[in-house]
Design an enzyme around this catalytic site. Structure first.
Site, PDB file in Angstrom:
ATOM      1  CG  ASP A 162      -7.467  -4.723   6.223  1.00 25.25           C
ATOM      2  OD1 ASP A 162      -7.013  -4.656   7.380  1.00 25.25           O
ATOM      3  OD2 ASP A 162      -8.006  -3.767   5.638  1.00 25.25           O
ATOM      4  CE  LYS A 201     -10.988   1.465  11.687  1.00 20.43           C
ATOM      5  NZ  LYS A 201     -10.298   1.950  10.517  1.00 20.43           N
ATOM      6  CE  LYS A 206      -8.866  -2.006  13.973  1.00 19.43           C
ATOM      7  NZ  LYS A 206      -7.984  -2.800  13.136  1.00 19.43           N
ATOM      8  CE  LYS A 259       8.897 -13.655 -12.768  1.00 18.48           C
ATOM      9  NZ  LYS A 259       9.735 -13.326 -13.910  1.00 18.48           N
ATOM     10  CG  PHE A 275      -2.380   6.197  13.726  1.00 18.23           C
ATOM     11  CD1 PHE A 275      -1.649   5.817  14.840  1.00 18.23           C
ATOM     12  CD2 PHE A 275      -2.183   7.462  13.201  1.00 18.23           C
ATOM     13  CE1 PHE A 275      -0.734   6.684  15.429  1.00 18.23           C
ATOM     14  CE2 PHE A 275      -1.270   8.345  13.772  1.00 18.23           C
ATOM     15  CZ  PHE A 275      -0.543   7.948  14.886  1.00 18.23           C
ATOM     16  N   PRO A 283      -3.773 -11.292  10.613  1.00 17.15           N
ATOM     17  CG  PRO A 283      -1.756 -11.566  11.741  1.00 17.15           C
ATOM     18  CD  PRO A 283      -2.426 -11.822  10.420  1.00 17.15           C
ATOM     19  CG  ASP A 284      -7.016  -5.885  13.843  1.00 15.70           C
ATOM     20  OD1 ASP A 284      -6.154  -5.220  14.467  1.00 15.70           O
ATOM     21  OD2 ASP A 284      -8.037  -5.368  13.333  1.00 15.70           O
ATOM     22  CB  ILE A 285      -0.997  -6.252  15.034  1.00 18.13           C
ATOM     23  CG1 ILE A 285      -0.580  -7.071  13.803  1.00 18.13           C
ATOM     24  CG2 ILE A 285       0.075  -6.308  16.103  1.00 18.13           C
ATOM     25  CD1 ILE A 285       0.548  -6.459  13.005  1.00 18.13           C
ATOM     26  CG  ASN A 291      -0.263  -0.002   2.510  1.00 15.50           C
ATOM     27  OD1 ASN A 291       0.428   0.948   2.842  1.00 15.50           O
ATOM     28  ND2 ASN A 291      -0.409  -1.088   3.269  1.00 15.50           N
TER      29      ASN A 291
END
Ligand code: C5P
Length: 398
Positions: A276, A337, A341, A286, A323, A303-305, A208
């Site tokens: 995500d 959120k 979270k 390859k 954030f 995983p959502d740390i 990203n």
């Protein structure tokens, strides 16, 4: 980070002495000047010429060196520094220090100094584990001597275990820690930053646009207030800050493992733009063009740390900050959120292209906590980081 600091570096006799050469370089990169001292045994491993050439200063070798006494006696030499560093610190040198012996230049300087002393021990694992060495370490710690390392790992002698000298970067970080001051002194804070790269095959990945600028600024600001910062960063485009422990990672799963390894901590700030999803079964070869059509990528959830750490039953950092980069309904989405979270604060910002925030140098954030939402005016990312670091310092002081 070490601008204007004067380090007296004593290089003991051990194979790790070669790393002392690199250490001199790294210290200079940080703005420090280095006055080198080489023990007789040290001279067997590195030459006085390499040491003095790198340090850009004469190397001190002999207690009874009259020229040196005329120019600068050993008492003055021992006190002219802001910090005395011994790398490698051998078992023998540590034993002499613990006993208060002063029969050569290095041991005499260490007995005569009134400046703080940091040791980077290096020795064979059996020597490190020997009760005599362990006793000496306790005595030295009781005398206020600080230690960097040793690390565990393979040794030049072929054995494995604790006794490897800390790496130059780790020693520089330990040296920087000696000079820290501020309200966050003694606090350990984990910061994640940058994007993650999720492999498709060995040469391709999904990424990203995060530059890592805001996370880097937060790490720098926390460190400037005295915190010991573990900076876990994906492949960012900005340079990591000085004076923090940098843990480079690639994927979300690497980042999670690094965060778990860095805990416990007093606080954690999750500024990374973590992917995500990852490719469910990344190919170890390859992917080739094929007549049979285009490849299909299947995704798996990462995983959502932030969520995992926020929900830790034991060892959760006292303050967890996330954030939220939103493009619409910033306040509403970020408030939801924070609850979803389970973190304490959310730093929310609007990253719609019109704001120019993503990849830019400014940010306009809202700090959301259980007390409500607080809008901060648009300001530089460094200033956002400084304000946030101050708020964290206040929160941790309560
Ligand atoms: O869910 P979203 O990505 O919008 O949440 C952003 C926050 O969660 C950031 O603090 C980010 O660092 C963190 N996060 C995380 N692990 C993920 C996804 C997001 O720590 N897998």
């Amino acid at each position: 980070m070490l601008a204007g600091k004067h380090i007296l570096l004593i290089i003991g006799g051990g194979i790790a002495a070669y790393k002392a050469l690199e250490l001199i370089r790294r210290l200079q990169d940080q703005g420090a000047s280095v006055a080198p001292v080489l023990t007789r045994a040290g001279e067997e491993f590195v030459t006085p010429l390499s040491v003095s050439a790198l340090a850009g200063a004469p190397v001190h070798r002999d207690l009874f060196d009259l020229t040196s006494e005329a120019e600068m006696g050993h008492i003055q030499l021992s006190r002219s520094a802001d910090l005395v560093v011994v790398a490698p610190a051998t078992a023998d040198l540590m034993a002499k220090m613990a006993q208060g012996l002063a029969n050569d230049l290095a041991s005499t300087l260490l007995l005569a100094t009134d400046t703080p002393v940091l040791l980077a021990p290096a020795m064979n694992v059996r020597m490190w584990e020997h009760p005599a060495t362990q006793r000496n370490i306790q005595v030295l710690k009781g005398d206020g001597i600080r230690f960097a390392g040793p690390n565990e790992g393979g040794m030049a002698c072929g054995e494995f275990g604790p006794g490897r000298m800390a790496e130059p970067d780790e020693i520089v970080a330990a040296i920087a820690a000696q000079f820290r001051s501020g309200p966050l002194i003694g606090k350990r804070i984990v910061v994640t930053s940058g994007p993650t790269h999720e492999p498709i095959d060995p040469v391709r990945y999904i990424a990203n646009r995060s530059s890592g600028a805001q996370g880097t600024a937060v790490a720098r600001a926390l460190s400037a207030l005295g915190a010991e910062v573990v900076f876990i960063t994906g492949p960012a485009t900005v340079w990591p800050p000085d004076g923090v422990e940098v843990v480079p990672v690639e994927s979300a799963r690497d980042m999670q493992a690094a965060v778990e390894a860095a805990l416990p901590a007093d606080a954690a700030v999750f500024a990374a733009a973590v992917a995500d999803w990852r490719v469910a079964s990344a190919s170890d070869r390859k992917l080739k063009k094929s007549k049979d059509g285009l490849p299909t990528l299947e995704f798996a959830e990462n995983p959502d740390i932030l969520k995992t750490v926020s929900h830790m039953e034991s060892g959760r950092p006292g303050l967890v900050v996330g954030f939220a980069a939103e493009t619409n309904d910033v306040l509403e989405n970020a408030t939801a959120k924070r609850l979803r979270k389970g973190c304490d604060w959310i730093v929310a910002n609007d990253v719609s292209p019109a704001t120019g925030i993503m990849g830019g140098s400014e940010n306009a954030v809202t700090l959301i906590s259980e007390d409500g939402a607080e809008d901060w005016p648009r300001m530089g990312k460094d200033e956002v980081a400084r304000r946030l670091a101050e708020r964290i310092a206040t929160a941790l002081a309560d």
